[in-house]
Design a protein around this motif. Sequence first.
Motif, PDB file in Angstrom:
ATOM      1  N   GLU A   1      -5.930  15.140  -4.697  1.00  0.00           N
ATOM      2  CA  GLU A   1      -4.691  14.370  -5.090  1.00  0.00           C
ATOM      3  C   GLU A   1      -3.648  14.911  -4.520  1.00  0.00           C
ATOM      4  OE1 GLU A   1      -4.611  14.145  -9.384  1.00  0.00           O
ATOM      5  OE2 GLU A   1      -2.554  13.622  -9.450  1.00  0.00           O
ATOM      6  N   HIS A   2      -3.292  16.219  -3.921  1.00  0.00           N
ATOM      7  CA  HIS A   2      -2.093  16.571  -3.445  1.00  0.00           C
ATOM      8  C   HIS A   2      -1.987  16.146  -2.098  1.00  0.00           C
ATOM      9  CE1 HIS A   2      -1.165  18.914  -6.916  1.00  0.00           C
ATOM     10  NE2 HIS A   2      -1.909  19.697  -6.625  1.00  0.00           N
TER      11      HIS A   2
ATOM     12  N   GLY B   1      -3.044   5.972  -9.072  1.00  0.00           N
ATOM     13  CA  GLY B   1      -3.073   7.180  -8.047  1.00  0.00           C
ATOM     14  C   GLY B   1      -4.538   7.474  -7.681  1.00  0.00           C
TER      15      GLY B   1
ATOM     16  N   GLU C   1      -7.116   4.463   1.569  1.00  0.00           N
ATOM     17  CA  GLU C   1      -8.244   3.684   1.545  1.00  0.00           C
ATOM     18  C   GLU C   1      -9.128   3.545   3.161  1.00  0.00           C
ATOM     19  OE1 GLU C   1      -8.256   0.740  -2.210  1.00  0.00           O
ATOM     20  OE2 GLU C   1      -9.219   0.032  -0.192  1.00  0.00           O
TER      21      GLU C   1
ATOM     22  N   LEU D   1      -0.604  21.894  -0.566  1.00  0.00           N
ATOM     23  CA  LEU D   1      -1.494  20.853  -0.402  1.00  0.00           C
ATOM     24  C   LEU D   1      -2.680  21.152  -1.217  1.00  0.00           C
ATOM     25  CD1 LEU D   1      -1.626  20.593   3.631  1.00  0.00           C
ATOM     26  CD2 LEU D   1      -0.636  18.975   1.816  1.00  0.00           C
TER      27      LEU D   1
ATOM     28  N   ARG E   1     -17.682   1.319   2.581  1.00  0.00           N
ATOM     29  CA  ARG E   1     -16.526   0.855   1.783  1.00  0.00           C
ATOM     30  C   ARG E   1     -15.606   1.903   1.159  1.00  0.00           C
ATOM     31  NH1 ARG E   1     -17.133  -1.109  -3.867  1.00  0.00           N
ATOM     32  NH2 ARG E   1     -14.737  -1.590  -4.473  1.00  0.00           N
TER      33      ARG E   1
ATOM     34  N   ARG F   1     -11.025  18.279  -6.054  1.00  0.00           N
ATOM     35  CA  ARG F   1     -10.352  17.254  -6.682  1.00  0.00           C
ATOM     36  C   ARG F   1      -8.724  17.140  -6.499  1.00  0.00           C
ATOM     37  NH1 ARG F   1      -8.727  14.273 -11.108  1.00  0.00           N
ATOM     38  NH2 ARG F   1      -8.242  16.078 -12.329  1.00  0.00           N
ATOM     39  N   GLU F   2      -8.238  18.528  -7.080  1.00  0.00           N
ATOM     40  CA  GLU F   2      -6.801  18.613  -7.092  1.00  0.00           C
ATOM     41  C   GLU F   2      -6.211  18.630  -5.649  1.00  0.00           C
ATOM     42  OE1 GLU F   2      -4.977  21.826  -9.053  1.00  0.00           O
ATOM     43  OE2 GLU F   2      -6.386  21.854 -10.720  1.00  0.00           O
TER      44      GLU F   2
ATOM     45  N   HIS G   1       0.923  -1.140  -0.007  1.00  0.00           N
ATOM     46  CA  HIS G   1      -0.046  -0.017   0.155  1.00  0.00           C
ATOM     47  C   HIS G   1       1.003   1.219   0.093  1.00  0.00           C
ATOM     48  CE1 HIS G   1      -3.952  -1.969   1.515  1.00  0.00           C
ATOM     49  NE2 HIS G   1      -3.199  -2.953   0.775  1.00  0.00           N
TER      50      HIS G   1
ATOM     51  N   SER H   1      -0.783  12.797  -1.925  1.00  0.00           N
ATOM     52  CA  SER H   1       0.546  12.608  -2.685  1.00  0.00           C
ATOM     53  C   SER H   1       0.159  11.841  -3.997  1.00  0.00           C
ATOM     54  CB  SER H   1       1.566  11.864  -1.615  1.00  0.00           C
ATOM     55  OG  SER H   1       2.286  12.751  -1.035  1.00  0.00           O
ATOM     56  N   HIS H   2      -0.889  12.281  -4.657  1.00  0.00           N
ATOM     57  CA  HIS H   2      -1.391  11.306  -5.913  1.00  0.00           C
ATOM     58  C   HIS H   2      -1.632  10.025  -5.566  1.00  0.00           C
ATOM     59  CE1 HIS H   2       0.181  15.020  -7.842  1.00  0.00           C
ATOM     60  NE2 HIS H   2       1.357  14.834  -7.225  1.00  0.00           N
ATOM     61  N   SER H   3      -1.792   9.378  -4.559  1.00  0.00           N
ATOM     62  CA  SER H   3      -2.213   7.985  -4.031  1.00  0.00           C
ATOM     63  C   SER H   3      -3.404   8.208  -3.113  1.00  0.00           C
ATOM     64  CB  SER H   3      -0.734   7.704  -3.398  1.00  0.00           C
ATOM     65  OG  SER H   3       0.229   7.886  -3.996  1.00  0.00           O
ATOM     66  N   LEU H   4      -4.297   8.286  -3.543  1.00  0.00           N
ATOM     67  CA  LEU H   4      -5.435   8.335  -2.775  1.00  0.00           C
ATOM     68  C   LEU H   4      -5.875   6.631  -2.191  1.00  0.00           C
ATOM     69  CD1 LEU H   4      -7.623  10.384  -2.231  1.00  0.00           C
ATOM     70  CD2 LEU H   4      -8.989   9.925  -4.116  1.00  0.00           C
ATOM     71  N   TYR H   5      -5.355   5.886  -3.115  1.00  0.00           N
ATOM     72  CA  TYR H   5      -5.549   4.447  -2.786  1.00  0.00           C
ATOM     73  C   TYR H   5      -4.839   3.864  -1.337  1.00  0.00           C
ATOM     74  CZ  TYR H   5      -0.877   3.931  -4.641  1.00  0.00           C
ATOM     75  OH  TYR H   5       0.438   3.995  -4.959  1.00  0.00           O
ATOM     76  N   ALA H   6      -3.500   4.552  -1.148  1.00  0.00           N
ATOM     77  CA  ALA H   6      -2.967   4.201   0.024  1.00  0.00           C
ATOM     78  C   ALA H   6      -3.656   4.881   1.283  1.00  0.00           C
ATOM     79  CB  ALA H   6      -1.541   4.956  -0.127  1.00  0.00           C
TER      80      ALA H   6
ATOM     81  N   LEU I   1      -8.562   6.788  -7.368  1.00  0.00           N
ATOM     82  CA  LEU I   1      -9.403   5.931  -6.688  1.00  0.00           C
ATOM     83  C   LEU I   1      -8.714   5.022  -5.835  1.00  0.00           C
ATOM     84  CD1 LEU I   1     -12.412   5.489  -9.284  1.00  0.00           C
ATOM     85  CD2 LEU I   1     -12.355   6.862  -7.239  1.00  0.00           C
ATOM     86  N   ASP I   2      -9.337   3.567  -5.797  1.00  0.00           N
ATOM     87  CA  ASP I   2      -8.823   2.676  -4.755  1.00  0.00           C
ATOM     88  C   ASP I   2      -7.810   1.793  -5.308  1.00  0.00           C
ATOM     89  OD1 ASP I   2     -10.485   1.400  -6.769  1.00  0.00           O
ATOM     90  OD2 ASP I   2     -11.923   0.789  -5.150  1.00  0.00           O
ATOM     91  N   LEU I   3      -7.365   0.826  -4.642  1.00  0.00           N
ATOM     92  CA  LEU I   3      -6.358  -0.137  -5.022  1.00  0.00           C
ATOM     93  C   LEU I   3      -6.994  -1.147  -6.163  1.00  0.00           C
ATOM     94  CD1 LEU I   3      -5.605  -1.781  -1.614  1.00  0.00           C
ATOM     95  CD2 LEU I   3      -3.968  -0.349  -3.101  1.00  0.00           C
TER      96      LEU I   3
ATOM     97  N   TYR J   1       5.785  10.051   9.777  1.00  0.00           N
ATOM     98  CA  TYR J   1       5.632   9.717   8.341  1.00  0.00           C
ATOM     99  C   TYR J   1       6.965   8.875   7.742  1.00  0.00           C
ATOM    100  CZ  TYR J   1       6.158  11.331   3.420  1.00  0.00           C
ATOM    101  OH  TYR J   1       6.337  11.291   1.934  1.00  0.00           O
ATOM    102  N   GLN J   2       6.297   7.919   7.232  1.00  0.00           N
ATOM    103  CA  GLN J   2       7.200   6.903   6.844  1.00  0.00           C
ATOM    104  C   GLN J   2       7.636   6.202   8.179  1.00  0.00           C
ATOM    105  OE1 GLN J   2       9.655   7.705   3.803  1.00  0.00           O
ATOM    106  NE2 GLN J   2       8.100   7.802   2.164  1.00  0.00           N
TER     107      GLN J   2
END
Lengths: 173, 317
Positions: B77-78, A121, B88, B10, B118, B73-74, A51, B81-86, A123-125, B200-201
Amino acid sequence: MWMKIMGSILVIVSSSALGVWKAEQWKEHRKVLEQIRKMLLLLRGEILYVHAPLEEAFQHVGRKSEGMLAEIFCQTAERIRKQEGELFYDLWKETVSGYRKEIPLTEKEFEEFQALGEHLGYLDLGMQERTIELYLEQLATTIDSYREQERQRTKLCTSLGIMGGLFLSIIMC
Amino acid sequence: MERNSQLIKLFSRTIREILSRLPVDFERVQEIRLRVGMPLILILDNREYYLTRNGGLSTKGGDAYLVGKEDIRETMEHVSSHSLYAFEEEIKQGFLTIQGGHRIGIAGKTVLDGRGIRTITNISFLNIRLAHEILGCADKIMPFLYEHGQVLHTLLISPPRCGKTTLLRDMVRQLSDGWKDQKGVTVGVVDERSEIGACYQGEPQNHVGIRTDILDCCPKAKGMMMMIRTMSPTVIAVDEIGSREDLEAMEYVMNCGCKLVATVHGNSVEDLRQKPVLSRLVEEQMFERYIILDNHGKIGHVEGILDSGRTKLYGGC
């Protein structure tokens, strides 16, 4: 006479070398596609199983790889880190375009490589998985067709080189 | 000003321009609110202002900049860090914590499945709550946290936006480093929302003390148990307790020799008595100190400190 013989040998050798070089280029092309495939598999792992955010994922994959593709990945990670206000797709497109001349891909393959960034990047996984899978499928098809044609192409290029050289030397003599 | 430029990054391009012209130090900014089609709002020193297109502060909505869908939306994304999936899991809970410990509250359309929420789609409302680290803000209350050289079970009661997390963070730091002639103790922080350590990390971005271990992004109830089993802490610190599982874990912590420092939303000890599970802990005098914050004075104002029998030790309670 000796000069003619020497000249003919030179023409045959160089045109044969040209043929071999063309055949090698074909192999090189396939190897680049295979490297992209390997890197994409690593990227998929970083995203799906760790992830990791894109910055981290691109950096890890870039560090594990070599060559100009590794540079592209590391540079992408660096640009994400800097947060200069661009959207990811713009950032990726720009980075990849900077290496257009160095990447031995056809126009279509290059466009597909660029398009990879369009949905990363977002939406989701599941979306990340589908985006990478789709590109991997395209890559697999291209690599397979390269493999199929590779023997014929290599033979063709090498023979054409030698035959071309012979033909030229006969005409010159 | 470095902090200003970090924070400005941001936002969407348009909002960045507005904020970069804003003649205000972000140390004083508490929240920035984005709502689709609505004015861009900034909470500064507990007062609400509209932000105008040219970067000014206004109290009239007429000249305010209206936030667009693209801005949200922008910005999303910021902040991700362009990783919305991370994020979830965080999005499911309605917020995400970013580098620096800032919390981004999100609202939109929730998508449900058999197990609950979800995800959230069509995100149209954002609340960017800026984290402020104030070293030494717990100086006043530190003397009340010890008795005979031992740390006491402490509950910090506060309404939202009164600085309870900031205060808890400084308490953790001072307990861990040692306060005056009190020795430092091992503190285990279960930081479910990454607000205390702002890791952070894996690395804390805030000062949390030299003897502090942090379980980042871990559910509080599970985290407290894990901490006890693995890190043998003297004190366990958690923020915003509330669920039944949290309280069961707290009881376990308190009964196994560890000291607990926790925060909860509320205005007074009386409020806690209305909460079914927490009321039992209050009645049984499990907590040895109650620190109550209010929103009357400046942020972090301590209204009172009580002991287990609710006897006033400090302030006007």
